[in-house]
Design a protein around this motif. Structure first.
Motif, mmCIF file in Angstrom:
data_model
loop_
_atom_site.group_PDB
_atom_site.id
_atom_site.type_symbol
_atom_site.label_atom_id
_atom_site.label_comp_id
_atom_site.label_asym_id
_atom_site.label_seq_id
_atom_site.Cartn_x
_atom_site.Cartn_y
_atom_site.Cartn_z
ATOM 1 N N GLU A 1 0.833 -1.211 0.000
ATOM 2 C CA GLU A 1 0.000 0.000 0.000
ATOM 3 C C GLU A 1 0.860 1.250 0.000
ATOM 4 O O GLU A 1 0.475 2.277 -0.556
ATOM 5 C CB GLU A 1 -0.930 0.024 1.217
ATOM 6 N N TYR A 2 2.015 1.164 0.627
ATOM 7 C CA TYR A 2 2.910 2.317 0.714
ATOM 8 C C TYR A 2 3.782 2.481 -0.531
ATOM 9 O O TYR A 2 4.453 3.494 -0.682
ATOM 10 C CB TYR A 2 3.801 2.197 1.946
ATOM 11 N N VAL A 3 3.770 1.456 -1.401
ATOM 12 C CA VAL A 3 4.586 1.511 -2.619
ATOM 13 C C VAL A 3 3.803 2.114 -3.773
ATOM 14 O O VAL A 3 4.251 3.067 -4.419
ATOM 15 C CB VAL A 3 5.092 0.107 -2.992
ATOM 16 N N ASP A 4 2.609 1.578 -4.038
ATOM 17 C CA ASP A 4 1.839 2.074 -5.172
ATOM 18 C C ASP A 4 0.345 2.125 -4.888
ATOM 19 O O ASP A 4 -0.468 2.188 -5.806
ATOM 20 C CB ASP A 4 2.107 1.224 -6.423
ATOM 21 N N HIS B 1 8.363 -9.249 11.920
ATOM 22 C CA HIS B 1 7.662 -8.346 11.013
ATOM 23 C C HIS B 1 6.273 -8.055 11.560
ATOM 24 O O HIS B 1 5.622 -8.936 12.135
ATOM 25 C CB HIS B 1 7.524 -8.985 9.629
ATOM 26 N N LEU B 2 5.824 -6.829 11.365
ATOM 27 C CA LEU B 2 4.445 -6.448 11.645
ATOM 28 C C LEU B 2 3.759 -6.126 10.321
ATOM 29 O O LEU B 2 4.388 -5.585 9.397
ATOM 30 C CB LEU B 2 4.389 -5.230 12.557
ATOM 31 N N ALA B 3 2.484 -6.473 10.211
ATOM 32 C CA ALA B 3 1.727 -6.196 8.989
ATOM 33 C C ALA B 3 0.334 -5.724 9.363
ATOM 34 O O ALA B 3 -0.373 -6.402 10.128
ATOM 35 C CB ALA B 3 1.644 -7.444 8.117
ATOM 36 N N HIS B 4 -0.043 -4.568 8.845
ATOM 37 C CA HIS B 4 -1.336 -3.989 9.190
ATOM 38 C C HIS B 4 -2.453 -4.653 8.396
ATOM 39 O O HIS B 4 -2.274 -5.051 7.244
ATOM 40 C CB HIS B 4 -1.336 -2.487 8.916
ATOM 41 N N ARG B 5 -3.605 -4.759 9.033
ATOM 42 C CA ARG B 5 -4.802 -5.297 8.396
ATOM 43 C C ARG B 5 -5.988 -4.408 8.733
ATOM 44 O O ARG B 5 -6.082 -3.883 9.846
ATOM 45 C CB ARG B 5 -5.088 -6.716 8.876
ATOM 46 N N ALA B 6 -6.875 -4.223 7.757
ATOM 47 C CA ALA B 6 -8.084 -3.428 7.965
ATOM 48 C C ALA B 6 -9.243 -4.123 7.255
ATOM 49 O O ALA B 6 -9.037 -4.834 6.261
ATOM 50 C CB ALA B 6 -7.894 -2.014 7.416
ATOM 51 N N PRO B 7 -10.464 -3.932 7.739
ATOM 52 C CA PRO B 7 -11.607 -4.619 7.123
ATOM 53 C C PRO B 7 -12.020 -4.043 5.774
ATOM 54 O O PRO B 7 -12.671 -4.717 4.979
ATOM 55 C CB PRO B 7 -12.720 -4.442 8.163
ATOM 56 N N ALA B 8 -11.654 -2.795 5.505
ATOM 57 C CA ALA B 8 -12.041 -2.160 4.240
ATOM 58 C C ALA B 8 -11.049 -1.060 3.910
ATOM 59 O O ALA B 8 -10.289 -0.611 4.757
ATOM 60 C CB ALA B 8 -13.450 -1.578 4.350
ATOM 61 N N VAL C 1 -6.433 -4.515 3.203
ATOM 62 C CA VAL C 1 -7.452 -5.554 3.334
ATOM 63 C C VAL C 1 -6.811 -6.926 3.103
ATOM 64 O O VAL C 1 -6.072 -7.128 2.131
ATOM 65 C CB VAL C 1 -8.604 -5.313 2.343
ATOM 66 N N GLU C 2 -7.090 -7.847 4.010
ATOM 67 C CA GLU C 2 -6.559 -9.208 3.923
ATOM 68 C C GLU C 2 -6.804 -9.793 2.536
ATOM 69 O O GLU C 2 -7.904 -9.688 1.990
ATOM 70 C CB GLU C 2 -7.232 -10.092 4.977
ATOM 71 N N GLU D 1 0.061 -7.118 1.110
ATOM 72 C CA GLU D 1 1.245 -7.976 1.122
ATOM 73 C C GLU D 1 2.503 -7.173 1.455
ATOM 74 O O GLU D 1 2.612 -5.994 1.111
ATOM 75 C CB GLU D 1 1.426 -8.656 -0.237
ATOM 76 N N ILE D 2 3.443 -7.824 2.101
ATOM 77 C CA ILE D 2 4.728 -7.185 2.396
ATOM 78 C C ILE D 2 5.506 -7.018 1.092
ATOM 79 O O ILE D 2 5.548 -7.930 0.255
ATOM 80 C CB ILE D 2 5.518 -8.011 3.422
ATOM 81 N N ALA D 3 6.093 -5.850 0.899
ATOM 82 C CA ALA D 3 6.840 -5.555 -0.321
ATOM 83 C C ALA D 3 7.998 -6.534 -0.481
ATOM 84 O O ALA D 3 8.602 -6.967 0.517
ATOM 85 C CB ALA D 3 7.359 -4.122 -0.277
#
Length: 199
Positions: A34-37, A68-75, A79-80, A86-88
């Motif tokens: 998400e932080y890349v593109d 590693h930590l990876a963020h998740r959100a429902p929307a 989003v899973e 995904e991790i870059a």
């Protein structure tokens, strides 16, 4: 000419040294696509991911524990099952490097994260990842509350531009990043410019 301001650490007479790969755990925070593109792509994400990749290689060679930590959100974003969550590739975990999912900025809100760190037996954390002002900041402050020494690698973190609060002008990504690190360096972390400055 006014005197340069001092950090709370300096005023207390403290001079903490940065952690080293020999005595720390490396934590990679939300180094996700998400932080890349994605819609919240960070202006400095490319150089930061390159720095993370280099630090990961050094840590693996040194036998440093890596989590590693990876963020998740429902929307929306993170989003899973989506590419953005995904991790870059530059920061992808290798076998044996656990990934802890979280739904809030602070990594310690995952109940498995703190016990996993404690099991490693190292009282220093080296933090990298995204975003400096959000999940890096929150996780660093929580780590200090739990008795950890925190070192943050400046060029292996990044932020995004933000609108100004209470009618102030908007802030560039660099301003947000620098401001977050200044705040953390006041009391909560040793901030180093790059991995070469680790103890």
């Amino acid at each position: 000419m006014s005197e340069a301001p001092k950090t709370l650490l300096e005023l207390a007479g403290a001079n903490p040294a940065p952690a080293s790969l020999k005595d720390a755990t490396l934590v990679v925070i939300d180094a996700q696509n998400e932080y890349v593109d994605g819609p919240i792509a960070l202006p400095a994400v490319g150089p930061a991911l390159k720095a993370i990749a280099s630090l990961l290689a050094d840590a693996r060679a040194a036998g440093t524990p890596i989590v590693h930590l990876a963020h998740r959100a429902p929307a929306g974003v993170f989003v899973e099952g989506t590419e953005g969550a995904e991790i870059a590739p530059q920061a992808a975990p290798k076998q044996g490097e656990p990934v802890f999912k979280k739904e809030l900025p602070n990594g310690f809100t995952n109940p498995e994260f703190a016990p996993a760190l404690a099991k490693l037996g190292r009282k220093n954390l080296i933090l990298t990842g995204f975003m400096t002002h959000m999940c890096v900041d929150s996780t660093a402050r929580a780590a200090v509350d739990l008795g950890y020494g925190v070192t943050i690698v400046e060029n292996a973190t990044a932020s995004r531009p933000l609108p100004g609060a209470v009618g102030k002008p908007s802030r560039s990504a660099q301003e947000v990043h620098d401001g977050a690190l200044s705040s953390l360096a006041d009391l909560f972390a040793v901030v180093v410019p790059d991995a070469s400055k680790l103890g």
